[in-house]
Design an enzyme around this catalytic site. Structure first.
Site, PDB file in Angstrom:
ATOM      1  N   GLY A  86       0.772  -1.243   0.000  1.00  0.00           N
ATOM      2  CA  GLY A  86       0.000   0.000   0.000  1.00  0.00           C
ATOM      3  C   GLY A  86       0.802   1.292   0.000  1.00  0.00           C
ATOM      4  O   GLY A  86       0.231   2.365  -0.191  1.00  0.00           O
ATOM      5  N   ASP A  87       2.121   1.233   0.205  1.00  0.00           N
ATOM      6  CA  ASP A  87       2.902   2.470   0.229  1.00  0.00           C
ATOM      7  C   ASP A  87       4.331   2.193  -0.242  1.00  0.00           C
ATOM      8  O   ASP A  87       5.308   2.509   0.438  1.00  0.00           O
ATOM      9  CB  ASP A  87       2.913   3.061   1.637  1.00  0.00           C
ATOM     10  CG  ASP A  87       3.418   4.508   1.668  1.00  0.00           C
ATOM     11  OD1 ASP A  87       3.449   5.150   0.597  1.00  0.00           O
ATOM     12  OD2 ASP A  87       3.777   4.984   2.760  1.00  0.00           O
ATOM     13  N   ILE A  88       4.447   1.630  -1.429  1.00  0.00           N
ATOM     14  CA  ILE A  88       5.756   1.301  -1.978  1.00  0.00           C
ATOM     15  C   ILE A  88       6.417   2.565  -2.522  1.00  0.00           C
ATOM     16  O   ILE A  88       5.829   3.282  -3.330  1.00  0.00           O
ATOM     17  CB  ILE A  88       5.637   0.247  -3.094  1.00  0.00           C
ATOM     18  CG1 ILE A  88       5.045  -1.041  -2.527  1.00  0.00           C
ATOM     19  CG2 ILE A  88       6.992  -0.034  -3.745  1.00  0.00           C
ATOM     20  CD1 ILE A  88       4.618  -2.027  -3.585  1.00  0.00           C
ATOM     21  N   ASN A  92      10.669   3.298   1.724  1.00  0.00           N
ATOM     22  CA  ASN A  92      10.216   2.073   2.373  1.00  0.00           C
ATOM     23  C   ASN A  92      10.942   0.830   1.872  1.00  0.00           C
ATOM     24  O   ASN A  92      10.530  -0.296   2.170  1.00  0.00           O
ATOM     25  CB  ASN A  92       8.706   1.903   2.202  1.00  0.00           C
ATOM     26  CG  ASN A  92       7.924   2.851   3.085  1.00  0.00           C
ATOM     27  OD1 ASN A  92       8.449   3.355   4.087  1.00  0.00           O
ATOM     28  ND2 ASN A  92       6.681   3.127   2.725  1.00  0.00           N
ATOM     29  N   THR A 126       1.754   7.706  -0.188  1.00  0.00           N
ATOM     30  CA  THR A 126       2.549   8.830  -0.667  1.00  0.00           C
ATOM     31  C   THR A 126       2.067   9.191  -2.068  1.00  0.00           C
ATOM     32  O   THR A 126       2.239   8.398  -2.996  1.00  0.00           O
ATOM     33  CB  THR A 126       4.034   8.451  -0.688  1.00  0.00           C
ATOM     34  OG1 THR A 126       4.399   7.984   0.617  1.00  0.00           O
ATOM     35  CG2 THR A 126       4.895   9.641  -1.067  1.00  0.00           C
TER      36      THR A 126
END
Length: 255
Positions: A86-88, A92, A126
């Site tokens: 969900g937030d690659i 991260n 992001t």
């Protein structure tokens, strides 16, 4: 704290893979007066600083593609066990310099996505790495992660932040969702460009899986290792198994 959330934490603690930051445990408060605390293995670096820092060291395209392949391998594994990230983004993707290993990290948003707690009208993740469907709050699937990986991969190629000239969320939504604007790729191997373009398709059902992308990384590594056409053709012809290049070729050989 609900039993369901505790089960989710147990799930995260079992995500054990060389390219995933190991989740070690969590403190779950008895009431809402304090926050949950998660403990993971310590990894000091990340791809954001490796790619974008003013004082960054210059790394060959082959080296950067090896790192991207490691990230892809970790993401393929978490998708294989039914977890969405969900937030690659580069921040991260942590980097352990002692082992030259990239590790996927920060599954906090993943927990919310799996519990269905992404609310309409709320921005999560992001924005610059978000898929069109996520920017428009149209629901998310594993294909959303694939899009984000494609944008992240473009940063591995260019060593520049994507959409750097777009300053507002509204402008980003207009560009990405309604005008199909994507990061500009400088001169790079066709195989790398092909992966990026397939990943960031505006149609989620047309995006490849991470397992499919892993197969394609064999050609990517060959293409980024040498500019000699004959050498590329030889390698592609004789490395018949898709994972052989990554396993048998040392990164240092091409630095």
């Amino acid at each position: 704290m609900s039993q369901e959330f505790k089960k989710e934490i147990d799930t995260m603690s079992n995500l054990t893979h060389p390219n995933i930051v190991q989740f070690l445990g969590a403190h779950i408060p008895e009431d809402s007066s304090s926050s949950i605390a998660m403990v993971c293995e310590l990894v000091s670096g990340d791809m954001k600083s490796m790619l974008f820092s003013r004082n960054k060291k210059e790394f060959s395209l082959f080296k950067r593609m090896c790192w991207a392949q490691q990230a892809c391998r970790g993401l393929a594994w978490i998708h294989g066990v039914g977890v969405m990230h969900g937030d690659i983004k580069p921040a991260n993707l942590l980097y352990d310099a002692t082992t030259d290993r990239v590790k996927v990290a920060d599954f906090g948003l993943s927990l919310l996505l799996r519990r269905g707690e992404i609310l309409e009208g709320k921005t999560v993740g992001t924005p610059y790495y978000m898929s069109p469907e996520m920017l428009l709050h149209e629901g998310v699937t594993q294909a959303t992660d694939v899009y984000s990986f494609g944008i992240t991969l473009s940063a591995f190629v260019t060593t520049r932040k994507p959409f750097a000239t777009i300053r507002t969320r509204e402008a980003l939504v207009d560009a990405v969702c309604y005008n199909d604007v994507r990061p500009h790729l400088d001169s790079c191997p066709v195989s790398v460009r092909d992966i990026c373009e397939r990943c960031w398709s505006p149609h989620p059902d047309l995006r490849p899986s991470f397992e499919e992308l892993l197969e394609d990384f064999n050609e990517v590594l060959v293409a980024s290792a040498t500019q000699d056409r004959a050498a590329k053709a030889f390698w592609i012809k004789h490395f018949t198994y898709r994972n052989e290049v990554a396993q048998k070729v040392r990164t240092d050989d091409f630095l």
